[in-house]
Design a protein around this motif. Structure first.
Motif, short mmCIF file in Angstrom:
data_model
loop_
_atom_site.label_atom_id
_atom_site.label_comp_id
_atom_site.label_asym_id
_atom_site.label_seq_id
_atom_site.Cartn_x
_atom_site.Cartn_y
_atom_site.Cartn_z
N ILE A 71 -12.99 -33.29 108.86
CA ILE A 71 -13.18 -34.02 107.72
C ILE A 71 -12.43 -33.72 106.63
CG2 ILE A 71 -15.15 -34.79 106.08
CD1 ILE A 71 -16.69 -34.25 108.62
N THR A 72 -11.88 -32.63 106.44
CA THR A 72 -11.15 -32.09 105.35
C THR A 72 -9.79 -32.85 105.05
OG1 THR A 72 -9.81 -30.30 106.57
CG2 THR A 72 -12.04 -29.57 105.63
N GLN A 73 -9.39 -33.34 106.18
CA GLN A 73 -8.13 -34.26 106.15
C GLN A 73 -8.56 -35.78 105.44
OE1 GLN A 73 -6.83 -34.43 110.10
NE2 GLN A 73 -5.41 -32.69 109.89
N PHE A 74 -9.72 -36.02 105.45
CA PHE A 74 -10.04 -37.38 105.00
C PHE A 74 -9.81 -37.70 103.58
CE2 PHE A 74 -13.68 -38.29 108.45
CZ PHE A 74 -12.65 -37.94 109.48
N ASN A 75 -9.72 -36.98 102.71
CA ASN A 75 -9.60 -37.34 101.15
C ASN A 75 -7.95 -37.67 101.00
OD1 ASN A 75 -12.10 -37.66 100.54
ND2 ASN A 75 -12.46 -35.49 99.64
N GLN A 76 -7.48 -37.16 101.76
CA GLN A 76 -5.75 -37.36 101.63
C GLN A 76 -5.35 -38.86 102.13
OE1 GLN A 76 -6.39 -33.70 103.00
NE2 GLN A 76 -6.90 -33.64 100.90
N LEU A 77 -6.24 -39.50 102.81
CA LEU A 77 -5.84 -40.67 103.57
C LEU A 77 -5.94 -41.78 103.08
CD1 LEU A 77 -7.59 -40.08 107.28
CD2 LEU A 77 -5.22 -39.39 106.47
N SER A 78 -5.01 -42.80 102.98
CA SER A 78 -4.95 -44.15 102.25
C SER A 78 -5.32 -44.96 103.38
CB SER A 78 -3.41 -44.41 101.98
OG SER A 78 -2.77 -44.57 103.19
N PRO A 79 -5.73 -46.08 103.19
CA PRO A 79 -6.15 -47.08 104.22
C PRO A 79 -5.11 -47.11 105.41
CG PRO A 79 -6.77 -48.06 102.18
CD PRO A 79 -6.09 -46.71 101.59
N THR A 80 -4.00 -47.21 105.09
CA THR A 80 -3.02 -47.27 106.01
C THR A 80 -2.85 -46.05 106.94
OG1 THR A 80 -1.46 -47.00 104.49
CG2 THR A 80 -1.58 -49.43 105.70
N ASP A 81 -2.91 -44.79 106.12
CA ASP A 81 -3.17 -43.68 106.98
C ASP A 81 -4.23 -43.55 107.94
OD1 ASP A 81 -0.88 -42.70 105.49
OD2 ASP A 81 -2.07 -41.66 103.96
N ALA A 82 -5.24 -44.01 107.33
CA ALA A 82 -6.66 -44.00 108.10
C ALA A 82 -6.47 -44.58 109.36
CB ALA A 82 -7.81 -44.48 107.28
N TRP A 83 -5.76 -46.00 109.21
CA TRP A 83 -5.72 -46.93 110.52
C TRP A 83 -4.84 -45.90 111.58
CZ3 TRP A 83 -0.86 -49.22 111.71
CH2 TRP A 83 -0.75 -49.97 112.86
N ARG A 84 -3.54 -45.35 111.06
CA ARG A 84 -2.79 -44.56 111.99
C ARG A 84 -3.77 -43.48 112.30
NH1 ARG A 84 0.83 -45.06 107.84
NH2 ARG A 84 2.21 -46.88 108.21
N PHE A 85 -4.43 -42.77 111.86
CA PHE A 85 -5.25 -41.29 111.89
C PHE A 85 -5.97 -42.05 113.25
CE2 PHE A 85 -8.91 -38.81 111.65
CZ PHE A 85 -8.23 -37.69 111.41
N SER A 86 -6.83 -43.22 113.11
CA SER A 86 -7.92 -43.72 114.13
C SER A 86 -7.05 -43.99 115.31
CB SER A 86 -8.49 -44.87 113.45
OG SER A 86 -9.19 -45.54 114.49
N LYS A 87 -5.92 -44.85 115.23
CA LYS A 87 -4.89 -45.24 116.37
C LYS A 87 -4.40 -44.01 117.04
CE LYS A 87 -1.26 -48.39 117.02
NZ LYS A 87 -0.33 -47.71 117.61
N ARG A 88 -4.06 -42.94 116.50
CA ARG A 88 -3.43 -41.91 117.17
C ARG A 88 -4.57 -41.08 117.93
NH1 ARG A 88 -0.14 -40.26 120.45
NH2 ARG A 88 0.08 -38.06 120.53
N GLY A 89 -5.56 -40.66 117.19
CA GLY A 89 -6.99 -40.21 118.02
C GLY A 89 -7.35 -41.23 119.26
N ARG A 90 -7.27 -42.59 118.87
CA ARG A 90 -7.58 -43.28 120.09
C ARG A 90 -6.76 -43.33 121.16
NH1 ARG A 90 -6.82 -48.15 120.71
NH2 ARG A 90 -5.81 -48.56 118.41
N GLU A 91 -5.37 -43.06 120.81
CA GLU A 91 -4.27 -43.08 121.84
C GLU A 91 -4.62 -41.85 122.62
OE1 GLU A 91 -0.83 -45.48 119.58
OE2 GLU A 91 -0.78 -43.00 119.60
N VAL A 92 -4.91 -40.58 122.15
CA VAL A 92 -5.36 -39.52 122.91
C VAL A 92 -6.58 -39.73 123.91
CG1 VAL A 92 -5.38 -37.20 122.94
CG2 VAL A 92 -4.19 -38.01 121.35
N MET A 93 -7.39 -40.46 123.17
CA MET A 93 -8.61 -40.55 124.07
C MET A 93 -8.16 -41.71 125.13
SD MET A 93 -10.74 -38.77 122.35
CE MET A 93 -9.93 -37.69 120.82
N ASP A 94 -7.60 -42.65 124.86
CA ASP A 94 -7.07 -43.72 126.00
C ASP A 94 -6.36 -43.06 127.11
OD1 ASP A 94 -8.47 -45.46 124.21
OD2 ASP A 94 -6.52 -46.68 123.62
#
Ligand SMILES: CC(C)(COP(=O)(O)OP(=O)(O)OC[C@H]1O[C@@H](n2cnc3c(N)ncnc32)[C@H](O)[C@@H]1OP(=O)(O)O)[C@@H](O)C(=O)NCCC(=O)NCCSC(=O)CCO
Length: 259
Positions: A67-90
């Motif tokens: 969660i400590t990374q969250f305040n630095q994320l713009s909406p596009t960063d957040a999209w990439r963050f979710s996408k990367r996490g999801r790619e690893v889970m996939d």
């Protein structure tokens, strides 16, 4: 291979991955996520490895994305963050080898989503599982909205996501969220026993079972059933099929080679 935020151990045909940021409850920062990605590739590519087990050091399996990374994320960063996490889970979900999440403690947010991407979940009775993202004013972003719903059904999944409440290991078993629970003191032994049993089966059968089940779940029933029959034809070309059938006829234990 060298890792900073996790440990790996090969034990016979079993490959153990232990998330190792216990002071942060194994929260998934970018480093840990990328090392996890590398560690599962290591297990997948090692021909001696037949089952991969993921667990956490200390009192947590994993408390989710960091969660400590969250305040630095713009909406596009957040999209990439979710996408990367999801790619690893996939990727974990699509491994050809069976995976077991050994849930030793907190499995929250991205931590539960990691467990959901594994084939089998064994939890300590003392574990606490949930998707508390709602309490941060967000929602699960590493695949939980989809995988949890497919595993426990829409009503229960929505309740878990909408309340953010944590389930005990026993309640998680009742919900079908974990395959079984056991006291923490017995968790490793129980997990090893199950992993060793699966490791004795044909790796080709195991890989095809995963493929047919996972792809079938994403398809209409008729397509899934057709995939099952096509795979069934393919498996009759393997040495493991010959070995399994001959072992039965010769009244002995089979010795599967994964060929
Ligand atoms: C898991 C909880 C309930 C445990 O509480 P407690 O035992 O009191 O331990 P803490 O002191 O809170 O935690 C110890 C230490 O770990 C840090 N930490 C815990 N979780 C995270 C996290 N997800 N990210 C970053 N850091 C985390 C905590 O800050 C402490 O560090 P100190 O430096 O010592 O202060 C409780 O920790 C909790 O509720 N955690 C958050 C769980 C959560 O909301 N997870 C979802 C994250 S969002 C996500 O996963 C997106 C993907 O879908």
């Amino acid at each position: 291979m060298e890792y900073e935020t996790l440990e790996t151990k090969k034990e016979g045909n079993l490959f153990w991955i232990t998330l190792n940021r216990p002071d942060k409850l194994n929260a998934l920062n970018s480093k840990l996520l990328e090392e996890l990605n590398r560690a599962v590739s290591e297990g997948e590519s090692d021909p001696e490895v037949r089952v991969i087990i993921i667990t956490g050091k200390g009192k947590a399996f994993c408390a989710g994305a960091d969660i400590t990374q969250f305040n630095q994320l713009s909406p596009t960063d957040a999209w990439r963050f979710s996408k990367r996490g999801r790619e690893v889970m996939d990727k974990i979900e699509s491994l050809s080898k069976p995976t077991i999440a050994m849930i030793n403690g907190y499995a929250l947010g991205g931590g539960l989503e990691l467990a959901l991407s594994c084939d089998i979940r064994i939890a300590a009775e003392e574990a606490q599982l949930g998707l508390p993202e709602i309490n941060l004013g967000i929602y699960p972003g590493y695949g939980g909205t989809q995988r949890l719903t497919r595993i426990v059904g829409k009503g229960r999944a929505l309740e878990i996501m909408m309340t953010g409440d944590r389930l005990s290991g026993k309640d998680a078993e009742r919900y079908g969220l974990v395959n079984r629970v056991t006291p923490l003191s017995n968790l490793e032994q129980e997990t090893r026993k199950l992993a060793e049993k699966i490791a004795r089966k044909s790796p080709v059968s195991l890989a095809l079972i995963k493929e047919v089940v996972n792809k079938g779940l994403d398809s209409p029933l008729a397509s899934g059933l057709s995939l099952e029959s096509i795979g069934w034809g393919v498996i009759f070309s393997t040495e493991d099929k010959k070995e399994g059938v001959n072992a039965f006829l010769e009244k002995r234990e089979p010795n599967f080679k994964g060929k």
